[in-house]
Write a protein that holds these residues in place. Structure first.
Motif, PDB file in Angstrom:
ATOM      1  N   GLY A  99       0.795  -1.224   0.000  1.00 45.08           N
ATOM      2  CA  GLY A  99       0.000   0.000   0.000  1.00 45.08           C
ATOM      3  C   GLY A  99       0.826   1.271   0.000  1.00 45.08           C
ATOM      4  N   GLY A 100       2.029   1.214   0.560  1.00 45.14           N
ATOM      5  CA  GLY A 100       2.894   2.394   0.524  1.00 45.14           C
ATOM      6  C   GLY A 100       3.256   2.767  -0.892  1.00 45.14           C
ATOM      7  N   ALA A 101       3.652   1.766  -1.669  1.00 49.50           N
ATOM      8  CA  ALA A 101       3.975   2.005  -3.081  1.00 49.50           C
ATOM      9  C   ALA A 101       2.742   2.442  -3.848  1.00 49.50           C
ATOM     10  CB  ALA A 101       4.576   0.750  -3.698  1.00 49.50           C
ATOM     11  N   ALA A 102       1.587   1.846  -3.508  1.00 47.86           N
ATOM     12  CA  ALA A 102       0.346   2.198  -4.209  1.00 47.86           C
ATOM     13  C   ALA A 102      -0.052   3.646  -3.946  1.00 47.86           C
ATOM     14  CB  ALA A 102      -0.774   1.247  -3.792  1.00 47.86           C
ATOM     15  N   MET A 103       0.119   4.112  -2.718  1.00 45.83           N
ATOM     16  CA  MET A 103      -0.199   5.508  -2.416  1.00 45.83           C
ATOM     17  C   MET A 103       0.730   6.455  -3.177  1.00 45.83           C
ATOM     18  SD  MET A 103      -1.229   5.729   1.638  1.00 45.83           S
ATOM     19  CE  MET A 103      -2.166   7.262   1.469  1.00 45.83           C
ATOM     20  N   ILE A 104       2.006   6.106  -3.244  1.00 45.68           N
ATOM     21  CA  ILE A 104       2.950   6.940  -3.996  1.00 45.68           C
ATOM     22  C   ILE A 104       2.566   6.975  -5.467  1.00 45.68           C
ATOM     23  CG2 ILE A 104       5.349   7.132  -4.742  1.00 45.68           C
ATOM     24  CD1 ILE A 104       6.110   5.907  -1.992  1.00 45.68           C
ATOM     25  N   ALA A 105       2.223   5.814  -6.023  1.00 47.24           N
ATOM     26  CA  ALA A 105       1.818   5.750  -7.427  1.00 47.24           C
ATOM     27  C   ALA A 105       0.544   6.548  -7.683  1.00 47.24           C
ATOM     28  CB  ALA A 105       1.617   4.293  -7.846  1.00 47.24           C
ATOM     29  N   ASP A 106      -0.278   6.669  -6.653  1.00 45.48           N
ATOM     30  CA  ASP A 106      -1.531   7.428  -6.766  1.00 45.48           C
ATOM     31  C   ASP A 106      -1.328   8.909  -6.449  1.00 45.48           C
ATOM     32  OD1 ASP A 106      -4.209   7.607  -7.436  1.00 45.48           O
ATOM     33  OD2 ASP A 106      -4.930   7.078  -5.426  1.00 45.48           O
ATOM     34  N   GLY A 107      -0.062   9.329  -6.381  1.00 48.01           N
ATOM     35  CA  GLY A 107       0.224  10.750  -6.250  1.00 48.01           C
ATOM     36  C   GLY A 107       0.396  11.269  -4.842  1.00 48.01           C
ATOM     37  N   LEU A 108       0.657  10.394  -3.890  1.00 51.60           N
ATOM     38  CA  LEU A 108       0.755  10.821  -2.495  1.00 51.60           C
ATOM     39  C   LEU A 108       1.683  12.020  -2.317  1.00 51.60           C
ATOM     40  CD1 LEU A 108       0.264  10.407   0.565  1.00 51.60           C
ATOM     41  CD2 LEU A 108       2.205   8.818   0.553  1.00 51.60           C
ATOM     42  N   PHE A 109       2.931  11.887  -2.754  1.00 50.59           N
ATOM     43  CA  PHE A 109       3.895  12.955  -2.502  1.00 50.59           C
ATOM     44  C   PHE A 109       3.861  14.053  -3.563  1.00 50.59           C
ATOM     45  CE2 PHE A 109       6.089   9.442  -0.084  1.00 50.59           C
ATOM     46  CZ  PHE A 109       5.725   9.936   1.159  1.00 50.59           C
ATOM     47  N   ASP A 110       3.082  13.835  -4.616  1.00 50.31           N
ATOM     48  CA  ASP A 110       2.821  14.928  -5.555  1.00 50.31           C
ATOM     49  C   ASP A 110       1.735  15.855  -4.995  1.00 50.31           C
ATOM     50  OD1 ASP A 110       4.642  13.905  -7.470  1.00 50.31           O
ATOM     51  OD2 ASP A 110       3.121  12.491  -8.175  1.00 50.31           O
ATOM     52  N   ARG A 111       0.706  15.243  -4.439  1.00 49.38           N
ATOM     53  CA  ARG A 111      -0.401  16.018  -3.884  1.00 49.38           C
ATOM     54  C   ARG A 111      -0.104  16.537  -2.487  1.00 49.38           C
ATOM     55  NH1 ARG A 111      -5.446  12.109  -4.269  1.00 49.38           N
ATOM     56  NH2 ARG A 111      -6.484  13.953  -3.374  1.00 49.38           N
ATOM     57  N   PHE A 112       0.692  15.755  -1.728  1.00 46.06           N
ATOM     58  CA  PHE A 112       0.971  16.099  -0.337  1.00 46.06           C
ATOM     59  C   PHE A 112       2.484  16.050  -0.128  1.00 46.06           C
ATOM     60  CE2 PHE A 112      -2.958  13.623  -0.730  1.00 46.06           C
ATOM     61  CZ  PHE A 112      -3.902  14.571  -0.354  1.00 46.06           C
ATOM     62  N   ALA A 113       3.166  16.980  -0.747  1.00 42.65           N
ATOM     63  CA  ALA A 113       4.629  16.989  -0.701  1.00 42.65           C
ATOM     64  C   ALA A 113       5.112  17.093   0.741  1.00 42.65           C
ATOM     65  CB  ALA A 113       5.166  18.154  -1.522  1.00 42.65           C
ATOM     66  N   CYS A 114       6.130  16.303   1.075  1.00 42.18           N
ATOM     67  CA  CYS A 114       6.689  16.277   2.426  1.00 42.18           C
ATOM     68  C   CYS A 114       8.194  16.516   2.366  1.00 42.18           C
ATOM     69  CB  CYS A 114       6.432  14.921   3.085  1.00 42.18           C
ATOM     70  SG  CYS A 114       4.694  14.542   3.374  1.00 42.18           S
ATOM     71  N   ASP A 115       8.696  17.286   3.307  1.00 38.07           N
ATOM     72  CA  ASP A 115      10.143  17.426   3.453  1.00 38.07           C
ATOM     73  C   ASP A 115      10.731  16.198   4.131  1.00 38.07           C
ATOM     74  OD1 ASP A 115      10.214  20.073   2.367  1.00 38.07           O
ATOM     75  OD2 ASP A 115       9.474  20.834   4.281  1.00 38.07           O
ATOM     76  N   GLU A 116       9.979  15.650   5.072  1.00 39.33           N
ATOM     77  CA  GLU A 116      10.411  14.471   5.804  1.00 39.33           C
ATOM     78  C   GLU A 116       9.182  13.628   6.131  1.00 39.33           C
ATOM     79  OE1 GLU A 116      12.679  15.583   9.254  1.00 39.33           O
ATOM     80  OE2 GLU A 116      13.955  16.975   8.128  1.00 39.33           O
ATOM     81  N   VAL A 117       9.393  12.314   6.303  1.00 46.36           N
ATOM     82  CA  VAL A 117       8.269  11.428   6.599  1.00 46.36           C
ATOM     83  C   VAL A 117       8.709  10.419   7.660  1.00 46.36           C
ATOM     84  CG1 VAL A 117       8.834   9.796   4.734  1.00 46.36           C
ATOM     85  CG2 VAL A 117       6.478   9.962   5.580  1.00 46.36           C
ATOM     86  N   TYR A 118       7.787  10.101   8.577  1.00 44.49           N
ATOM     87  CA  TYR A 118       8.117   9.250   9.719  1.00 44.49           C
ATOM     88  C   TYR A 118       7.017   8.206   9.938  1.00 44.49           C
ATOM     89  CZ  TYR A 118      11.623  12.788  10.833  1.00 44.49           C
ATOM     90  OH  TYR A 118      12.702  13.634  10.776  1.00 44.49           O
ATOM     91  N   ALA A 119       7.424   7.073  10.524  1.00 44.02           N
ATOM     92  CA  ALA A 119       6.470   6.035  10.917  1.00 44.02           C
ATOM     93  C   ALA A 119       6.898   5.458  12.254  1.00 44.02           C
ATOM     94  CB  ALA A 119       6.403   4.937   9.860  1.00 44.02           C
ATOM     95  N   LEU A 120       5.934   4.893  12.971  1.00 45.06           N
ATOM     96  CA  LEU A 120       6.160   4.297  14.288  1.00 45.06           C
ATOM     97  C   LEU A 120       5.448   2.958  14.329  1.00 45.06           C
ATOM     98  CD1 LEU A 120       7.283   4.807  17.205  1.00 45.06           C
ATOM     99  CD2 LEU A 120       5.025   5.737  17.763  1.00 45.06           C
ATOM    100  N   HIS A 121       6.177   1.903  14.730  1.00 47.51           N
ATOM    101  CA  HIS A 121       5.595   0.558  14.795  1.00 47.51           C
ATOM    102  C   HIS A 121       5.802  -0.010  16.194  1.00 47.51           C
ATOM    103  CE1 HIS A 121       4.415  -3.512  13.737  1.00 47.51           C
ATOM    104  NE2 HIS A 121       4.174  -3.132  12.500  1.00 47.51           N
TER     105      HIS A 121
END
Length: 388
Positions: A142-164
């Protein structure tokens, strides 16, 4: 009052309710419709700018506070095809047989929603936060799918973080380091085509089972004899299928398995060696061996500056003695790796207890006592980056 206790007193009950509702109604990859609806409704009530349907069921909410850095915070939403065991006494066990939150994504969603609720009321921030709720981490990329669907084009980020969440790490402790956190994951299939015959007449066959047995053993030499011992690699055969009768040599055998490592060089070399082993054993046994590779998730590699930032936020929150900056990476995999390939960032682990059931176990349950720690980590990180 500490930030953790403040969040516990103001948002703790709501996070607990979200978490238990999600746990009772788990949904598999790309089917997180009810989950996405709950997330979108909660974010809308906070007054955030909410976007749905990204990569099918993904949700992104944006908090804008004028000029400044743009931060992406990500939580995964999907459950696993696992039947929950021993959960009836908890009162929030899965109500969907064969599906459960065995990896704690219900907790991840609740923590990020809690943080969003706190940050949405913070007028001192300067910049933008995108709260990213991702579908299909477990098996669907799903991470790749969101990127392919324009995630960082529509919601550009300088930095990105996750917590597990992380069983085995003391509850409330946080681990993060530069470099590898999780391994890459590729799955493979080997089809061995020979010639069937009576089990009493093996000389009339080209036995794919014997060829397959040789392949299973030979594949282990990639790790033990071909790769530098200091370069981590795991090649595991997980399935072997052949035949239906005791007295028949079958004409075909199928092997399946996974390849996991931390570097692109080792990954490419392992793929090459599997192909070479298949070709050699096929030639030696007279069987045709076809190797098919399904390239999966890349390794989860933290960028050094962002890993330092994540560790500093964690230390400010829980203290240096509860933060680990040097850890042994896991050979498990995580598709946040795709986001880290697109945007610099860091992936951290939040301990849920040394005696907690392991991830993907039917007895697993997220530790509710760390919900406020996780939400407070997000708030601390955001405030440090956006100048609060």
């Amino acid at each position: 009052m500490t930030l953790i206790s403040e969040i516990e007193s103001t948002v703790g009950a709501q996070m607990l309710d979200w978490r238990h509702r999600l746990h009772a109604a788990p949904e598999l990859a790309y089917h997180e419709h009810e989950t996405a609806a709950l997330v979108a409704e909660a974010l809308t009530e906070m007054g955030l700018e909410v976007h749905t349907g990204i990569a099918g069921t993904g949700v992104v909410a944006t908090l804008r506070r004028g000029d400044g850095p743009t931060l992406g915070l990500r939580a995964d939403m999907d459950a696993l095809p696992v039947h929950e065991c021993g959960g009836a006494e908890r009162g929030h066990a899965s109500q969907r047989p064969g599906v459960m939150h065995a990896c704690g994504h219900d907790g991840h969603v609740a923590m990020l929603l809690g943080a969003a609720r706190v940050l949405a009321k913070d007028e001192s921030l300067k910049g933008t936060i995108h709260f990213i709720f991702q579908p299909a981490e477990e098996c669907g990329g799903g991470g790749a799918a969101m990127i392919a669907d324009g995630l960082f084009d529509r919601f550009a980020c300088d930095e990105v973080y996750a917590l597990h969440n992380w069983p085995g790490l003391p509850a409330g402790h946080i681990a993060v380091q530069p470099g590898p956190m999780m391994a890459s994951l590729d799955t493979f299939g080997i089809t061995i085509t020979g010639k069937g015959a009576h089990a009493a007449m093996p000389h009339l066959a080209r036995d794919p089972v014997v060829a397959g047995a040789q392949a299973v053993l030979a594949l282990q030499t990639i790790v033990s004899r071909n790769v530098d011992p200091l370069d981590a690699l795991v090649v595991t055969v997980t399935q072997a299928h052949a035949g239906d009768a005791d007295n028949v040599i079958p004409p075909e055998m199928i092997l399946r398995g996974t390849i996991r490592c931390f570097t692109g060089e080792v990954r490419a070399y392992a793929h090459e060696r599997v192909r070479e082993i298949c070709a050699g054993i096929g030639a030696a046994t007279g069987c045709e061996m076809t190797f098919a590779l399904d390239a999966g998730y890349p390794a989860t590699i933290n960028a050094a500056p962002q890993a330092v930032r994540a560790a500093q936020a964690a230390e400010a929150l829980v203290g240096e003695d509860r933060v680990r900056r040097e850890i042994r990476p896991s050979m498990a995999s995580e598709d946040f790796s795709f986001m880290l390939q697109a945007v610099p960032g860091a992936y951290a682990w939040l301990g849920i207890g040394e005696g907690a059931a392991p991830l993907h176990n039917p007895a697993y349950d997220f530790a509710d006592e760390v919900l406020s720690v996780g939400a407070a980590y997000w708030v601390t990180l955001a405030r440090q980056m956006l100048g609060a």
